[in-house]
Design an enzyme around this catalytic site. Structure first.
Site, PDB file in Angstrom:
ATOM      1  N   HIS A  82      54.747 -38.081  -4.458  1.00 30.58           N
ATOM      2  CA  HIS A  82      55.118 -37.139  -5.510  1.00 30.58           C
ATOM      3  C   HIS A  82      55.821 -35.945  -4.892  1.00 30.58           C
ATOM      4  O   HIS A  82      55.394 -35.421  -3.877  1.00 30.58           O
ATOM      5  CB  HIS A  82      53.874 -36.647  -6.259  1.00 30.58           C
ATOM      6  CG  HIS A  82      54.194 -35.633  -7.312  1.00 30.58           C
ATOM      7  ND1 HIS A  82      54.674 -35.994  -8.554  1.00 30.58           N
ATOM      8  CD2 HIS A  82      54.157 -34.283  -7.303  1.00 30.58           C
ATOM      9  CE1 HIS A  82      54.890 -34.907  -9.269  1.00 30.58           C
ATOM     10  NE2 HIS A  82      54.593 -33.855  -8.538  1.00 30.58           N
ATOM     11  N   ASP A 161      46.422 -33.364 -20.150  1.00 31.86           N
ATOM     12  CA  ASP A 161      47.370 -32.600 -19.337  1.00 31.86           C
ATOM     13  C   ASP A 161      48.597 -32.214 -20.161  1.00 31.86           C
ATOM     14  O   ASP A 161      49.104 -31.100 -20.043  1.00 31.86           O
ATOM     15  CB  ASP A 161      47.787 -33.396 -18.095  1.00 31.86           C
ATOM     16  CG  ASP A 161      48.880 -32.682 -17.321  1.00 31.86           C
ATOM     17  OD1 ASP A 161      48.616 -31.569 -16.830  1.00 31.86           O
ATOM     18  OD2 ASP A 161      50.009 -33.198 -17.260  1.00 31.86           O
ATOM     19  N   ARG A 168      49.833 -23.851 -21.580  1.00 31.06           N
ATOM     20  CA  ARG A 168      50.027 -22.929 -20.449  1.00 31.06           C
ATOM     21  C   ARG A 168      51.433 -22.351 -20.450  1.00 31.06           C
ATOM     22  O   ARG A 168      51.646 -21.187 -20.107  1.00 31.06           O
ATOM     23  CB  ARG A 168      49.762 -23.675 -19.131  1.00 31.06           C
ATOM     24  CG  ARG A 168      48.275 -23.950 -18.899  1.00 31.06           C
ATOM     25  CD  ARG A 168      48.087 -25.008 -17.825  1.00 31.06           C
ATOM     26  NE  ARG A 168      48.766 -24.661 -16.589  1.00 31.06           N
ATOM     27  CZ  ARG A 168      49.243 -25.556 -15.723  1.00 31.06           C
ATOM     28  NH1 ARG A 168      49.114 -26.854 -15.946  1.00 31.06           N
ATOM     29  NH2 ARG A 168      49.861 -25.151 -14.634  1.00 31.06           N
ATOM     30  N   SER A 183      46.739 -30.776 -12.594  1.00 31.88           N
ATOM     31  CA  SER A 183      47.732 -31.397 -13.477  1.00 31.88           C
ATOM     32  C   SER A 183      48.499 -32.500 -12.739  1.00 31.88           C
ATOM     33  O   SER A 183      48.605 -33.640 -13.212  1.00 31.88           O
ATOM     34  CB  SER A 183      48.686 -30.305 -13.979  1.00 31.88           C
ATOM     35  OG  SER A 183      49.853 -30.848 -14.543  1.00 31.88           O
ATOM     36  N   LYS A 187      47.937 -36.958 -13.055  1.00 30.19           N
ATOM     37  CA  LYS A 187      48.986 -37.921 -13.427  1.00 30.19           C
ATOM     38  C   LYS A 187      49.127 -39.039 -12.392  1.00 30.19           C
ATOM     39  O   LYS A 187      49.333 -40.204 -12.737  1.00 30.19           O
ATOM     40  CB  LYS A 187      50.314 -37.184 -13.623  1.00 30.19           C
ATOM     41  CG  LYS A 187      50.325 -36.389 -14.930  1.00 30.19           C
ATOM     42  CD  LYS A 187      51.620 -35.652 -15.165  1.00 30.19           C
ATOM     43  CE  LYS A 187      51.660 -34.370 -14.397  1.00 30.19           C
ATOM     44  NZ  LYS A 187      52.129 -33.198 -15.128  1.00 30.19           N
TER      45      LYS A 187
HETATM   46  N1  URA Z   1      54.063 -29.753 -12.599  1.00 31.78           N
HETATM   47  C1  URA Z   1      53.038 -30.373 -13.221  1.00 31.78           C
HETATM   48  O1  URA Z   1      53.037 -31.572 -13.372  1.00 31.78           O
HETATM   49  N2  URA Z   1      52.026 -29.626 -13.661  1.00 31.78           N
HETATM   50  C2  URA Z   1      51.974 -28.295 -13.516  1.00 31.78           C
HETATM   51  O2  URA Z   1      51.010 -27.690 -13.932  1.00 31.78           O
HETATM   52  C3  URA Z   1      53.045 -27.667 -12.885  1.00 31.78           C
HETATM   53  C4  URA Z   1      54.078 -28.426 -12.421  1.00 31.78           C
END
Ligand code: URA
Ligand code: CA
Length: 433
Positions: A82, A161, A168, A183, A187
């Site tokens: 990632h 999320d 947020r 977060s 994923k």
């Molecule tokens: N990228 C994400 O996937 N989540 C966040 O909270 C910030 C950046």
């Protein structure tokens, strides 16, 4: 349990229990807990932080808020990579075939999304015929056979999320390390990764602009991963200028081909070797990072890496002949140069602004409805530290419109020259294991 008590507990700096975090995430996902209470909670987290245990709990609660992907039918350790995102980041296109060539299974779920250029799927679609609309069974079969396949995002992964991130975004609580770390990790875990390699970017073009913050984020994600049984490693890499030279979809495919042939831009080649070594090591295809690097170098030198790319493209309908004839990739109508107005040394290439210029040409999406032009984009001819003479090209602009005055102005604004010698920035600032 009452949400108001959890808000108060966090406001006063105490640690929430696993049950409390589960209650909050479940309640928010199914609509029992309203936005206003969760926004008070995220603000409390912003100021009071979360412990390592809370971060791991929040991550797993979000993983379990929706569907998860099982990659059990794929043999071997599934390592996902990632990147926290940057400009002209061609690493995913290179790393897939590169590590697959040494036997690491890469089951990539990818998206399109907004940005300076398209996502991995958009870029791959520059290869005529290539598509990612394949059934799950076919996806698994292809990964087992070729060690690499890419499928479009589907299913209801980590709905908590998605909801939390949107909240947020409008409550000034995006920039909180425990919330970002959980977060991102939720994923990756929901998508079935057994092990995770993180490329945390730092610098002007990165989401985290300061090195210390980038390190803190990386550290937190590595801790979460290891806490929940997914071996995780992170690299902090430079995004003070775009990575590699190409920014655009077909242009980045060409750049990936060059890199798989061992002829890529130095920074991209090196970052791919570093991230790739971690992936190979975590997949247990090598017993040390040095051995992993040697295997990758052999895959490049022997042509196995580029062959793996061709096999992968063909398996998903792509015309792999473009690998040997990149001139058959989508081409822009106008190719022009941005000439230096004076002699000097390149001292700055504002990654964000260069990315925006590429988006203005049509390489990326500003809104979900935008249509991408796969042919257009930018190729840098100079990077920070390079000497340049007046009249020499700084950037080659590939466009499908004749009038690109604004793009040219944006590029001139974002590339600074100095009369004094400038050092090239460091590529890798730290590794966290
Ligand atoms: N990228 C994400 O996937 N989540 C966040 O909270 C910030 C950046
Ligand atoms: Ca690039």
């Amino acid at each position: 349990m009452r949400m108001v008590d959890l808000i108060q507990k966090k406001r006063d700096g105490y640690e929430l229990t696993t049950e409390e975090i589960n209650y909050l995430v479940e309640g928010y996902t199914n609509g029992d807990i309203p936005d206003y209470q969760v926004s008070a909670f995220t603000m409390a987290v912003f100021f009071q932080n979360m412990t390592a245990k809370e971060r791991a709990d929040l991550t797993m609660a979000m993983v379990h808020s929706g569907e998860t992907i099982s990659l059990k039918e794929i043999e071997g350790i599934k390592v996902d990579k990632h990147s926290t995102g940057g400009v002209g980041d061609t690493t995913t296109l290179v790393l897939g075939p590169l590590v697959a060539a040494v036997g690491v299974p890469v089951a990539k779920m990818s998206g399109r999304g907004l940005g300076h250029t398209g996502g991995t799927i958009d870029k791959l679609e520059a290869v005529p015929g290539f598509h990612t609309e394949i059934e799950n069974d076919e996806f698994i079969r292809l990964v087992n056979k070729n060690k690499l396949a890419v499928i479009g995002q589907s299913g209801n992964l980590t709905p908590a999320d998605k909801k939390l991130y949107s909240l947020r975004d409008v409550t000034a609580t995006v920039n909180s390390i425990p919330l970002i770390a959980s977060s991102i990790m939720s994923k990756k875990i929901a998508a079935g990764a057994d092990a995770i390699v993180l490329d945390v970017k730092t610098g002007s073009g990165a989401f985290m602009k300061e090195l210390e913050k980038s390190k803190e984020l990386a550290q937190s994600m590595v801790e979460i991963g290891n806490e929940v049984g997914r071996r995780t490693m992170a690299v902090i890499s430079d995004m003070s200028q775009p990575l590699g030279l190409a920014i655009g979809n077909a242009l980045e495919i060409k750049e990936a081909i060059d890199t798989l042939n061992g002829e890529g831009p130095e920074d991209l080649q090196e970052l791919c070797m570093t991230l790739g070594s971690y992936m190979v090591y975590l997949a247990e295809k090598a017993s040390s990072l040095e051995e992993a690097r040697t295997l990758l170098q052999e895959a490049i030198d022997s042509g196995k890496a580029i062959e793996t790319f061709k096999t992968f493209l063909e398996a998903q309908g792509g015309d792999a002949s473009v690998v040997d004839r990149p001139e058959d990739l989508p081409k822009a109508s106008f190719i022009t140069e941005l000439e230096a107005k004076e002699d000097g040394y390149v001292s700055e290439i504002a990654a964000d602004a260069v990315g925006t210029a590429a988006m203005w040409l049509g390489a990326g999406r500003a809104t979900k409805e935008s249509v991408i032009d796969l042919a257009v984009g930018l190729v840098l001819n100079k990077k920070i530290g390079d000497q340049v003479m007046k009249g020499e090209s700084l950037v080659t602009i590939h466009s499908n419109q004749e009038d690109i005055k604004e793009v040219r102005e944006k590029l001139y604004d974002s590339i600074k020259l100095s009369s004094e010698k400038v050092d090239a920035p460091k590529l890798i600032y730290a590794t966290i294991t």
